[in-house]
Design a protein around this motif. Sequence first.
Motif, PDB file in Angstrom:
ATOM      1  N   UNK A  11       0.831  -1.206   0.000  1.00  0.00           N
ATOM      2  CA  UNK A  11       0.000   0.000   0.000  1.00  0.00           C
ATOM      3  C   UNK A  11       0.868   1.260   0.000  1.00  0.00           C
ATOM      4  N   UNK A  12       1.926   1.258   0.793  1.00  0.00           N
ATOM      5  CA  UNK A  12       2.810   2.424   0.829  1.00  0.00           C
ATOM      6  C   UNK A  12       3.507   2.636  -0.513  1.00  0.00           C
ATOM      7  N   UNK A  13       3.944   1.542  -1.146  1.00  0.00           N
ATOM      8  CA  UNK A  13       4.575   1.665  -2.468  1.00  0.00           C
ATOM      9  C   UNK A  13       3.569   2.247  -3.455  1.00  0.00           C
ATOM     10  N   UNK A  14       2.341   1.749  -3.436  1.00  0.00           N
ATOM     11  CA  UNK A  14       1.332   2.289  -4.333  1.00  0.00           C
ATOM     12  C   UNK A  14       1.112   3.783  -4.061  1.00  0.00           C
ATOM     13  N   UNK A  15       1.014   4.157  -2.812  1.00  0.00           N
ATOM     14  CA  UNK A  15       0.804   5.571  -2.482  1.00  0.00           C
ATOM     15  C   UNK A  15       1.959   6.446  -2.959  1.00  0.00           C
ATOM     16  N   UNK A  16       3.159   5.907  -2.972  1.00  0.00           N
ATOM     17  CA  UNK A  16       4.323   6.656  -3.459  1.00  0.00           C
ATOM     18  C   UNK A  16       4.233   6.852  -4.965  1.00  0.00           C
ATOM     19  N   UNK A  41      13.527  -6.902  -7.446  1.00  0.00           N
ATOM     20  CA  UNK A  41      12.583  -7.934  -7.875  1.00  0.00           C
ATOM     21  C   UNK A  41      11.208  -7.735  -7.245  1.00  0.00           C
ATOM     22  N   UNK A  42      11.167  -7.427  -5.953  1.00  0.00           N
ATOM     23  CA  UNK A  42       9.879  -7.199  -5.291  1.00  0.00           C
ATOM     24  C   UNK A  42       9.166  -6.001  -5.902  1.00  0.00           C
ATOM     25  N   UNK A  43       9.912  -4.953  -6.220  1.00  0.00           N
ATOM     26  CA  UNK A  43       9.304  -3.782  -6.856  1.00  0.00           C
ATOM     27  C   UNK A  43       8.734  -4.158  -8.229  1.00  0.00           C
ATOM     28  N   UNK A  44       9.463  -4.955  -8.974  1.00  0.00           N
ATOM     29  CA  UNK A  44       8.976  -5.407 -10.277  1.00  0.00           C
ATOM     30  C   UNK A  44       7.707  -6.250 -10.130  1.00  0.00           C
ATOM     31  N   UNK A  45       7.655  -7.086  -9.114  1.00  0.00           N
ATOM     32  CA  UNK A  45       6.459  -7.903  -8.894  1.00  0.00           C
ATOM     33  C   UNK A  45       5.260  -7.023  -8.534  1.00  0.00           C
ATOM     34  N   UNK A  46       5.475  -6.022  -7.692  1.00  0.00           N
ATOM     35  CA  UNK A  46       4.389  -5.098  -7.341  1.00  0.00           C
ATOM     36  C   UNK A  46       3.909  -4.355  -8.582  1.00  0.00           C
ATOM     37  N   UNK A  47       4.829  -3.859  -9.387  1.00  0.00           N
ATOM     38  CA  UNK A  47       4.422  -3.128 -10.586  1.00  0.00           C
ATOM     39  C   UNK A  47       3.725  -4.050 -11.585  1.00  0.00           C
ATOM     40  N   UNK A  48       4.153  -5.304 -11.661  1.00  0.00           N
ATOM     41  CA  UNK A  48       3.466  -6.268 -12.531  1.00  0.00           C
ATOM     42  C   UNK A  48       1.999  -6.389 -12.129  1.00  0.00           C
ATOM     43  N   UNK A  49       1.753  -6.545 -10.835  1.00  0.00           N
ATOM     44  CA  UNK A  49       0.379  -6.673 -10.341  1.00  0.00           C
ATOM     45  C   UNK A  49      -0.427  -5.414 -10.668  1.00  0.00           C
ATOM     46  N   UNK A  50       0.147  -4.256 -10.398  1.00  0.00           N
ATOM     47  CA  UNK A  50      -0.563  -2.997 -10.672  1.00  0.00           C
ATOM     48  C   UNK A  50      -0.868  -2.841 -12.157  1.00  0.00           C
ATOM     49  N   UNK A  51       0.093  -3.175 -12.995  1.00  0.00           N
ATOM     50  CA  UNK A  51      -0.079  -2.980 -14.429  1.00  0.00           C
ATOM     51  C   UNK A  51      -1.026  -4.011 -15.050  1.00  0.00           C
ATOM     52  N   UNK A  52      -0.996  -5.242 -14.554  1.00  0.00           N
ATOM     53  CA  UNK A  52      -1.780  -6.304 -15.181  1.00  0.00           C
ATOM     54  C   UNK A  52      -3.154  -6.506 -14.564  1.00  0.00           C
ATOM     55  N   UNK A  53      -3.318  -6.180 -13.332  1.00  0.00           N
ATOM     56  CA  UNK A  53      -4.620  -6.342 -12.685  1.00  0.00           C
ATOM     57  C   UNK A  53      -5.409  -5.042 -12.640  1.00  0.00           C
ATOM     58  N   UNK A  87      -0.035   2.148 -15.177  1.00  0.00           N
ATOM     59  CA  UNK A  87       1.275   2.207 -15.822  1.00  0.00           C
ATOM     60  C   UNK A  87       2.299   2.793 -14.862  1.00  0.00           C
ATOM     61  N   UNK A  88       3.371   2.053 -14.650  1.00  0.00           N
ATOM     62  CA  UNK A  88       4.444   2.506 -13.762  1.00  0.00           C
ATOM     63  C   UNK A  88       5.687   2.720 -14.600  1.00  0.00           C
ATOM     64  N   UNK A  89       6.222   3.938 -14.555  1.00  0.00           N
ATOM     65  CA  UNK A  89       7.488   4.232 -15.227  1.00  0.00           C
ATOM     66  C   UNK A  89       8.581   4.077 -14.186  1.00  0.00           C
ATOM     67  N   UNK A  90       9.595   3.305 -14.540  1.00  0.00           N
ATOM     68  CA  UNK A  90      10.680   3.081 -13.597  1.00  0.00           C
ATOM     69  C   UNK A  90      11.992   3.029 -14.345  1.00  0.00           C
ATOM     70  N   UNK A  91      13.054   3.291 -13.604  1.00  0.00           N
ATOM     71  CA  UNK A  91      14.397   3.280 -14.177  1.00  0.00           C
ATOM     72  C   UNK A  91      15.254   2.361 -13.327  1.00  0.00           C
TER      73      UNK A  91
END
Length: 91
Positions: free
Chosen positions: A34-39, A68-80, A84-88
Amino acid sequence: MEFRRDRTSNICDTLFGRLSARGLISVEILRLIKDVFNIIHDGGNFTVASINKELERLGWREQVMDETSFELITFILENEYDYEVKRHILH
């Protein structure tokens, strides 16, 4: 659609396993997600370092989020949630 749900379920299991192995309990894992999403919810460009810095400001321990955990969180957000998460990735 069933394949997509199964894949996301597997991703969630992997994410929970990774974060549990790093010492987080279930309630902390949910709060971290939840905190990552809020960020990231307002958009912008993010690195794991910038996410960790903001998480530390919120009271999380240093380097709580790994790539890896950040990528998994962004995968869930983007696919479910069609988010769209832009990351570097910085090496």
